[in-house]
Structure formats: structure tokens, C-alpha cells
Scaffold this motif. Structure first.
Motif, PDB file in Angstrom:
ATOM      1  N   THR A  15       0.852  -1.068   0.241  1.00  0.00           N
ATOM      2  CA  THR A  15      -0.169  -0.127  -0.027  1.00  0.00           C
ATOM      3  C   THR A  15       0.865   1.429  -0.072  1.00  0.00           C
ATOM      4  OG1 THR A  15      -0.169   0.171   2.466  1.00  0.00           O
ATOM      5  CG2 THR A  15      -1.766  -0.976   1.277  1.00  0.00           C
ATOM      6  N   ARG A  17       2.522   3.938  -1.455  1.00  0.00           N
ATOM      7  CA  ARG A  17       2.607   4.307  -2.960  1.00  0.00           C
ATOM      8  C   ARG A  17       2.641   5.969  -3.001  1.00  0.00           C
ATOM      9  NH1 ARG A  17       0.141   0.257  -6.763  1.00  0.00           N
ATOM     10  NH2 ARG A  17       0.345  -1.601  -5.440  1.00  0.00           N
ATOM     11  N   MET A  23      -2.143   3.600  -8.388  1.00  0.00           N
ATOM     12  CA  MET A  23      -2.946   2.743  -7.139  1.00  0.00           C
ATOM     13  C   MET A  23      -3.600   1.508  -8.027  1.00  0.00           C
ATOM     14  SD  MET A  23      -2.300   4.687  -4.769  1.00  0.00           S
ATOM     15  CE  MET A  23      -3.531   4.207  -3.469  1.00  0.00           C
ATOM     16  N   TRP A  27      -0.727  -5.337  -7.264  1.00  0.00           N
ATOM     17  CA  TRP A  27      -1.418  -5.950  -6.044  1.00  0.00           C
ATOM     18  C   TRP A  27      -1.396  -7.306  -5.876  1.00  0.00           C
ATOM     19  CZ3 TRP A  27      -2.096  -2.144  -2.470  1.00  0.00           C
ATOM     20  CH2 TRP A  27      -2.408  -0.916  -3.183  1.00  0.00           C
ATOM     21  N   GLY A 122      -0.114   3.051   6.053  1.00  0.00           N
ATOM     22  CA  GLY A 122      -0.734   1.701   5.841  1.00  0.00           C
ATOM     23  C   GLY A 122      -0.400   0.835   6.791  1.00  0.00           C
ATOM     24  N   GLU A 134      -3.795  -5.950   4.105  1.00  0.00           N
ATOM     25  CA  GLU A 134      -3.405  -4.697   4.606  1.00  0.00           C
ATOM     26  C   GLU A 134      -4.115  -3.517   4.009  1.00  0.00           C
ATOM     27  OE1 GLU A 134       1.094  -4.562   3.650  1.00  0.00           O
ATOM     28  OE2 GLU A 134       0.861  -2.527   2.868  1.00  0.00           O
ATOM     29  N   GLU A 135      -4.005  -2.270   4.656  1.00  0.00           N
ATOM     30  CA  GLU A 135      -4.990  -1.285   4.264  1.00  0.00           C
ATOM     31  C   GLU A 135      -4.122  -0.005   4.265  1.00  0.00           C
ATOM     32  OE1 GLU A 135      -9.768  -0.164   4.788  1.00  0.00           O
ATOM     33  OE2 GLU A 135      -8.746  -0.890   6.319  1.00  0.00           O
ATOM     34  N   GLY A 136      -4.342   1.082   3.138  1.00  0.00           N
ATOM     35  CA  GLY A 136      -3.802   2.236   3.277  1.00  0.00           C
ATOM     36  C   GLY A 136      -4.777   3.424   3.225  1.00  0.00           C
ATOM     37  N   ALA A 152      -6.778   1.874   0.026  1.00  0.00           N
ATOM     38  CA  ALA A 152      -6.471   0.983  -0.982  1.00  0.00           C
ATOM     39  C   ALA A 152      -6.359  -0.106   0.159  1.00  0.00           C
ATOM     40  CB  ALA A 152      -5.148   1.283  -1.557  1.00  0.00           C
ATOM     41  N   ALA A 153      -6.993  -1.284  -0.161  1.00  0.00           N
ATOM     42  CA  ALA A 153      -6.731  -2.417   0.562  1.00  0.00           C
ATOM     43  C   ALA A 153      -6.887  -3.922  -0.134  1.00  0.00           C
ATOM     44  CB  ALA A 153      -8.068  -2.493   1.764  1.00  0.00           C
TER      45      ALA A 153
END
Length: 191
Positions: A15, A17, A23, A27, A122, A134-136, A152-153
Motif C-alpha cells: 500500500t 504508494r 494505485m 496488487w 498503511g 493491508e489497508e492504506g 486501498a486495501a
């Protein structure tokens, strides 16, 4: 890719970035991907960017979205452990995470945010979290001075029970993602 101990998944740090990294690519396979972006139209986008960036790093976004974050949880920085909780009063379920990366707002010599940047953090899941992944969270100020909030996850169920009720779990994630966007607007606008 990072190899930090304690995480419940192997693909750490994706995540992260920095602006203007895209984006939409790179992934990991086998995860459900959430990519959302919204322009936040506020009176002063630079001031809004700073409010949002600080609100992300200080966990105010999570609190305003209705999640419990313990008072005294340190500002988001690599290695900081936190757990957000859902529930009522003392009956809460906590989802433990560790911050993998964090980006503070870059300021010019006058203290104004530099255009063309992302600030945020993140975090990745730790044992006890219902998901693995993971999550951002990103405050973005583009070159034209427009303000955006992004999430973003990538995630997958953390165990068979969560997998069995994955449809419910996905709806809960969508619910909180919607709340994050509403909270981001309130933070950026100063309301």
C-alpha cells in the motif's frame, strides 16, 4: 516486499504508494481488492489537506468513522501497533494491526503543503484480526491543488469462520469504508 514478524500475511508494504505512483497495479493475487478515491471539495484545499493528513495519522479518521481507538495510541508511524474496536461500552471486538509505513505532509518554506504529494499510512493485520491483509489511507494534494481521499486495501478472510460468513464481513468492510469517506470530508472541511 518486507518480511516483518507477527503479520498474518506475507505481502507487506504494497500500500506504500508515494505520489504519483499508480494505485491500480502491483496488487497481490488471491486477495479482495478495494480501491476508492473521492475528491473533497472544501473552501481551502491546502488547509483541508493538512487537516486530513493529521486526522489520518492521529487516528481521528477511525474515531469519526465510529471505531474505538484507545486514547494515547501513538501517531501512526512504522512499527506502531494499534487495535480498532467495534461494539458497545466494554463489549468490543478489537482488530489488531501494525503500521508498516507512514508519510507526513511535506511543507514548503512558508509552511504550506507542497502540491503533488500523498500523506497517510498503511497498516497490516496481526493475529486476532478477522482478516489477513493491508489497508492504506491517503490524503492527496495534486499538482492543480485538488484534494483527494483514497483508501486501498487487499484482504482475505483470516480464518474459516470469517470465510464462512464472508458476505457479511464484506458488507461490514463496505460500511466502514463508506464511513471513512464521510469522516474524511468532515476532517478536511473542519466540521
Amino acid at each position: 516486499m518486507r518480511h516483518n514478524t507477527g503479520f498474518t500475511y506475507a505481502e507487506q508494504g504494497l500500500t506504500e504508494r508515494p505520489y504519483p505512483a499508480p494505485m491500480t497495479d502491483r496488487w497481490p493475487a488471491g486477495y479482495r481488492l478495494v480501491l476508492r478515491k473521492a475528491e473533497l471539495e472544501v473552501a481551502d484545499s491546502q488547509a483541508g489537506f493538512l487537516r486530513l493528513a493529521n486526522g489520518l495519522l492521529d487516528w481521528d479518521l477511525h474515531r469519526r468513522a465510529g471505531l474505538y481507538v484507545a486514547p494515547g495510541t501513538p501517531r501512526a508511524a512504522p512499527g506502531v501497533d494499534m487495535a480498532s474496536g467495534v461494539g458497545v461500552w466494554r463489549v468490543r471486538y478489537y482488530a489488531p494491526c501494525r503500521v508498516i509505513w507512514a508519510a507526513e505532509a511535506a511543507l514548503d518554506d512558508d509552511g504550506a503543503p507542497v502540491r503533488g504529494q500523498r500523506s497517510g499510512f498503511g497498516y497490516g493485520t496481526l493475529p486476532g484480526h478477522p482478516e489477513r491483509g493491508e489497508e492504506g489511507f491517503y490524503a492527496e494534494l495534486d499538482e492543480a491543488g485538488r484534494l483527494y481521499f483514497r483508501v486501498a486495501a487487499y484482504s482475505r478472510p483470516g480464518n474459516r469462520l470469517v470465510g464462512a460468513v464472508n458476505m457479511v464481513n464484506t458488507r461490514v468492510q463496505q460500511f466502514y469504508t463508506n464511513r471513512y469517506f464521510a469522516a474524511a470530508y468532515r476532517l478536511a472541511s473542519g466540521s
